[in-house]
Design a protein around this motif. Structure first.
Motif, short mmCIF file in Angstrom:
data_model
loop_
_atom_site.label_atom_id
_atom_site.label_comp_id
_atom_site.label_asym_id
_atom_site.label_seq_id
_atom_site.Cartn_x
_atom_site.Cartn_y
_atom_site.Cartn_z
N THR A 17 0.85 -1.19 0.00
CA THR A 17 0.00 0.00 0.00
C THR A 17 0.88 1.24 0.00
N TYR A 18 0.26 2.36 -0.15
CA TYR A 18 0.97 3.63 0.03
C TYR A 18 0.87 4.04 1.48
N VAL A 19 1.85 4.81 1.94
CA VAL A 19 1.96 5.19 3.35
C VAL A 19 2.25 6.68 3.43
N PRO A 65 2.58 17.95 -1.68
CA PRO A 65 3.57 19.02 -1.82
C PRO A 65 4.81 18.87 -0.94
N VAL A 66 4.74 18.01 0.07
CA VAL A 66 5.88 17.84 0.98
C VAL A 66 6.54 16.46 0.84
N GLU A 67 6.15 15.72 -0.19
CA GLU A 67 6.71 14.39 -0.46
C GLU A 67 6.65 13.48 0.77
N ALA A 68 5.46 13.39 1.34
CA ALA A 68 5.24 12.57 2.53
C ALA A 68 4.65 11.21 2.20
N ILE A 69 4.29 10.96 0.95
CA ILE A 69 3.63 9.71 0.56
C ILE A 69 4.62 8.83 -0.20
N TYR A 70 4.69 7.58 0.25
CA TYR A 70 5.61 6.61 -0.34
C TYR A 70 4.90 5.29 -0.56
N PHE A 71 5.31 4.58 -1.62
CA PHE A 71 4.91 3.19 -1.75
C PHE A 71 5.59 2.45 -0.61
N GLU A 72 4.90 1.54 0.02
CA GLU A 72 5.41 0.88 1.23
C GLU A 72 6.83 0.33 1.07
N ASP A 73 7.13 -0.27 -0.06
CA ASP A 73 8.47 -0.84 -0.28
C ASP A 73 9.54 0.23 -0.48
N ASP A 74 9.12 1.47 -0.76
CA ASP A 74 10.07 2.55 -1.04
C ASP A 74 10.25 3.52 0.13
#
Length: 106
Positions: A2-4, A51-60
């Motif tokens: 999932t995304y986090v 805008p703050v690059e706080a969302i990541y794919f779980e593996d990343d």
């Protein structure tokens, strides 16, 4: 998988990601937004909108943010599976780890 949503979101809550999410799986706490892992379809639409690059794919997730997978999941577990954040609005709470963080200056 999932995304986090991770630490950079705390005290920001821009909500541009909410507008991009096609399944309404991003929930608002008092200080941060959270992705419900059982509702996320891994489309990635939210990631470039942040805008703050706080969302990541779980593996990343960077190593320093890895614990935010559990933070998002535990926050979401307290909601159940409402089938969309529009039904919940603001949860009026945060995960204890987020609530304990010092407030960011405005």
């Amino acid at each position: 998988m999932t995304y986090v949503i991770a630490l950079p979101c705390v005290d920001i809550t821009d909500k541009a990601c909410v507008e991009e999410c096609p399944v309404d799986c991003i929930y608002e706490g008092e200080r941060m937004l959270y992705i419900h892992p059982d509702e996320c379809i891994d489309c990635g639409a939210c990631e470039p909108a942040c805008p703050v690059e706080a969302i990541y794919f779980e593996d990343d997730l960077p190593e320093e943010f890895e614990h935010f997978t559990a933070v998002n999941a535990e926050f979401s577990a307290g909601l159940g599976s409402p089938g969309g954040s529009a039904k919940v609005r603001t949860a009026q709470r945060d995960h204890p780890l987020v609530a304990a963080l010092p407030k960011k200056p405005v």
